[in-house]
Design a protein around this motif. Sequence first.
Motif, PDB file in Angstrom:
ATOM      1  N   GLY A  10       8.552   9.501  -7.529  1.00  0.00           N
ATOM      2  CA  GLY A  10       8.737   8.099  -7.863  1.00  0.00           C
ATOM      3  C   GLY A  10       9.941   7.967  -8.764  1.00  0.00           C
ATOM      4  N   SER A  11       9.952   6.920  -9.591  1.00  0.00           N
ATOM      5  CA  SER A  11      11.072   6.747 -10.512  1.00  0.00           C
ATOM      6  C   SER A  11      10.618   6.073 -11.795  1.00  0.00           C
ATOM      7  CB  SER A  11      12.192   5.928  -9.859  1.00  0.00           C
ATOM      8  OG  SER A  11      11.787   4.575  -9.684  1.00  0.00           O
ATOM      9  N   ILE A  12      11.319   6.393 -12.880  1.00  0.00           N
ATOM     10  CA  ILE A  12      11.138   5.743 -14.177  1.00  0.00           C
ATOM     11  C   ILE A  12      12.498   5.230 -14.613  1.00  0.00           C
ATOM     12  CG2 ILE A  12      10.645   6.111 -16.631  1.00  0.00           C
ATOM     13  CD1 ILE A  12       8.510   8.095 -15.845  1.00  0.00           C
ATOM     14  N   ASN A  13      12.564   3.946 -14.896  1.00  0.00           N
ATOM     15  CA  ASN A  13      13.835   3.314 -15.295  1.00  0.00           C
ATOM     16  C   ASN A  13      14.951   3.634 -14.299  1.00  0.00           C
ATOM     17  OD1 ASN A  13      12.361   2.481 -17.494  1.00  0.00           O
ATOM     18  ND2 ASN A  13      13.340   3.882 -18.938  1.00  0.00           N
ATOM     19  N   GLY A  14      14.579   3.690 -13.016  1.00  0.00           N
ATOM     20  CA  GLY A  14      15.558   3.921 -11.960  1.00  0.00           C
ATOM     21  C   GLY A  14      15.927   5.363 -11.713  1.00  0.00           C
ATOM     22  N   GLN A  15      15.334   6.311 -12.460  1.00  0.00           N
ATOM     23  CA  GLN A  15      15.653   7.726 -12.288  1.00  0.00           C
ATOM     24  C   GLN A  15      14.495   8.454 -11.614  1.00  0.00           C
ATOM     25  OE1 GLN A  15      17.799   9.721 -15.568  1.00  0.00           O
ATOM     26  NE2 GLN A  15      17.437   7.853 -16.753  1.00  0.00           N
ATOM     27  N   SER A  16      14.827   9.316 -10.673  1.00  0.00           N
ATOM     28  CA  SER A  16      13.823  10.012  -9.879  1.00  0.00           C
ATOM     29  C   SER A  16      13.000  10.980 -10.729  1.00  0.00           C
ATOM     30  CB  SER A  16      14.495  10.777  -8.736  1.00  0.00           C
ATOM     31  OG  SER A  16      13.535  11.466  -7.957  1.00  0.00           O
ATOM     32  N   VAL A  17      11.677  10.951 -10.536  1.00  0.00           N
ATOM     33  CA  VAL A  17      10.769  11.856 -11.245  1.00  0.00           C
ATOM     34  C   VAL A  17       9.661  12.286 -10.277  1.00  0.00           C
ATOM     35  CG1 VAL A  17      11.166  10.790 -13.505  1.00  0.00           C
ATOM     36  CG2 VAL A  17       9.307   9.961 -12.062  1.00  0.00           C
ATOM     37  N   ARG A  18       8.907  13.276 -10.712  1.00  0.00           N
ATOM     38  CA  ARG A  18       7.749  13.722  -9.933  1.00  0.00           C
ATOM     39  C   ARG A  18       6.492  13.415 -10.742  1.00  0.00           C
ATOM     40  NH1 ARG A  18       6.892  16.306  -5.397  1.00  0.00           N
ATOM     41  NH2 ARG A  18       5.086  17.668  -5.105  1.00  0.00           N
ATOM     42  N   PHE A  19       5.553  12.691 -10.131  1.00  0.00           N
ATOM     43  CA  PHE A  19       4.340  12.267 -10.807  1.00  0.00           C
ATOM     44  C   PHE A  19       3.130  13.089 -10.363  1.00  0.00           C
ATOM     45  CE2 PHE A  19       6.502   7.975 -10.807  1.00  0.00           C
ATOM     46  CZ  PHE A  19       6.627   7.866 -12.178  1.00  0.00           C
ATOM     47  N   LEU A  20       2.191  13.248 -11.302  1.00  0.00           N
ATOM     48  CA  LEU A  20       0.831  13.667 -10.975  1.00  0.00           C
ATOM     49  C   LEU A  20      -0.035  12.440 -11.207  1.00  0.00           C
ATOM     50  CD1 LEU A  20      -1.556  15.542 -10.402  1.00  0.00           C
ATOM     51  CD2 LEU A  20      -1.467  16.284 -12.794  1.00  0.00           C
TER      52      LEU A  20
ATOM     53  N   GLN B  26       0.833  -1.201   0.000  1.00  0.00           N
ATOM     54  CA  GLN B  26       0.000   0.000   0.000  1.00  0.00           C
ATOM     55  C   GLN B  26       0.869   1.253   0.000  1.00  0.00           C
ATOM     56  OE1 GLN B  26      -2.599  -0.206   3.404  1.00  0.00           O
ATOM     57  NE2 GLN B  26      -4.030  -1.599   2.406  1.00  0.00           N
ATOM     58  N   GLU B  27       0.389   2.262  -0.718  1.00  0.00           N
ATOM     59  CA  GLU B  27       1.033   3.570  -0.710  1.00  0.00           C
ATOM     60  C   GLU B  27      -0.052   4.643  -0.585  1.00  0.00           C
ATOM     61  OE1 GLU B  27       4.124   4.517  -0.577  1.00  0.00           O
ATOM     62  OE2 GLU B  27       5.047   2.525  -0.819  1.00  0.00           O
ATOM     63  N   LYS B  28       0.182   5.613   0.280  1.00  0.00           N
ATOM     64  CA  LYS B  28      -0.766   6.719   0.448  1.00  0.00           C
ATOM     65  C   LYS B  28      -0.188   7.984  -0.177  1.00  0.00           C
ATOM     66  CE  LYS B  28      -3.015   5.242   4.757  1.00  0.00           C
ATOM     67  NZ  LYS B  28      -3.290   5.606   6.170  1.00  0.00           N
ATOM     68  N   ILE B  29      -1.048   8.716  -0.895  1.00  0.00           N
ATOM     69  CA  ILE B  29      -0.656   9.987  -1.491  1.00  0.00           C
ATOM     70  C   ILE B  29      -1.650  11.042  -1.025  1.00  0.00           C
ATOM     71  CG2 ILE B  29      -0.226  11.238  -3.640  1.00  0.00           C
ATOM     72  CD1 ILE B  29       0.239   8.545  -4.965  1.00  0.00           C
ATOM     73  N   PHE B  30      -1.151  12.167  -0.566  1.00  0.00           N
ATOM     74  CA  PHE B  30      -2.009  13.220  -0.042  1.00  0.00           C
ATOM     75  C   PHE B  30      -2.101  14.375  -1.037  1.00  0.00           C
ATOM     76  CE2 PHE B  30      -0.156  10.978   3.550  1.00  0.00           C
ATOM     77  CZ  PHE B  30      -1.295  10.638   4.278  1.00  0.00           C
ATOM     78  N   ALA B  31      -3.298  14.928  -1.158  1.00  0.00           N
ATOM     79  CA  ALA B  31      -3.535  16.027  -2.095  1.00  0.00           C
ATOM     80  C   ALA B  31      -2.799  17.282  -1.636  1.00  0.00           C
ATOM     81  CB  ALA B  31      -5.024  16.295  -2.209  1.00  0.00           C
ATOM     82  N   ASN B  32      -2.288  18.043  -2.616  1.00  0.00           N
ATOM     83  CA  ASN B  32      -1.645  19.314  -2.273  1.00  0.00           C
ATOM     84  C   ASN B  32      -2.701  20.412  -2.143  1.00  0.00           C
ATOM     85  OD1 ASN B  32      -2.356  20.026  -4.900  1.00  0.00           O
ATOM     86  ND2 ASN B  32      -0.267  19.812  -5.692  1.00  0.00           N
ATOM     87  N   ASN B  33      -2.282  21.647  -1.999  1.00  0.00           N
ATOM     88  CA  ASN B  33      -3.220  22.757  -1.792  1.00  0.00           C
ATOM     89  C   ASN B  33      -4.147  22.975  -2.980  1.00  0.00           C
ATOM     90  OD1 ASN B  33      -2.148  23.255   0.738  1.00  0.00           O
ATOM     91  ND2 ASN B  33      -0.646  24.745  -0.036  1.00  0.00           N
ATOM     92  N   ASN B  34      -3.751  22.481  -4.150  1.00  0.00           N
ATOM     93  CA  ASN B  34      -4.583  22.609  -5.349  1.00  0.00           C
ATOM     94  C   ASN B  34      -5.458  21.379  -5.580  1.00  0.00           C
ATOM     95  OD1 ASN B  34      -3.511  25.168  -6.070  1.00  0.00           O
ATOM     96  ND2 ASN B  34      -1.684  24.158  -6.896  1.00  0.00           N
TER      97      ASN B  34
END
Length: 214
Positions: free
Chosen positions: A109-119, A94-102
Amino acid sequence: MKYLSSVTVILFLMAVENAWAGQDIVVQGLFSGKAVVMIDGQRRILAIGDISPEGVKLIAADTKQATLEIDGKPKNYSLGGTVSLNFTKAKSIQEKIFANNNGMFMSVGSINGQSVRFLVDTGASTVAMNSTQAKRLGVRYEKEGVASTASTASGFVKAYRVRLKSISLGKIKRRNIEAMVIDGVHPGPILLGMSFLGDLKVEKAGNTLMLQSR
């Protein structure tokens, strides 16, 4: 010793399927580019590159042997060869994600081992990124992708369908995920769409999004 024809092998497998159910993983049929594998009582027909719902990947196959990858470790197996007597599915994560102010669910997270920011976007059919992000991640979309189009606020633009080796969000990791690379600067953040989320249980409660592997 004569080889059984493909039709004979399939009929044989159907007749003895229940007899194999006690095993965890057994190679039942071998063909050029495909293998029939019984996994926890479920018969899976895998082509090269396919990953079963249990996480078993077929790397190579011919009429003599199959190469299976389990937990990142490849090994060769012959017809009737038991892959693992103690194979069990991974426990639910399980993973929990919390909504931002918007009100948006953003996460690292990561794609092919490289750090990224997901929406996290359940309205997006696939994972989607812009061409600048793809180049930074080393995604060779122009050479290895399939040309397509995508609809943006500016109209239809050139896009490419690709396969990403791996995507991770916290402890949840999936491999061989379909994605879209869109020419230009849209979308801004990388959209984590249903090609990743589709096999997860997704529940929203207030400002919390719960993702759970099945």
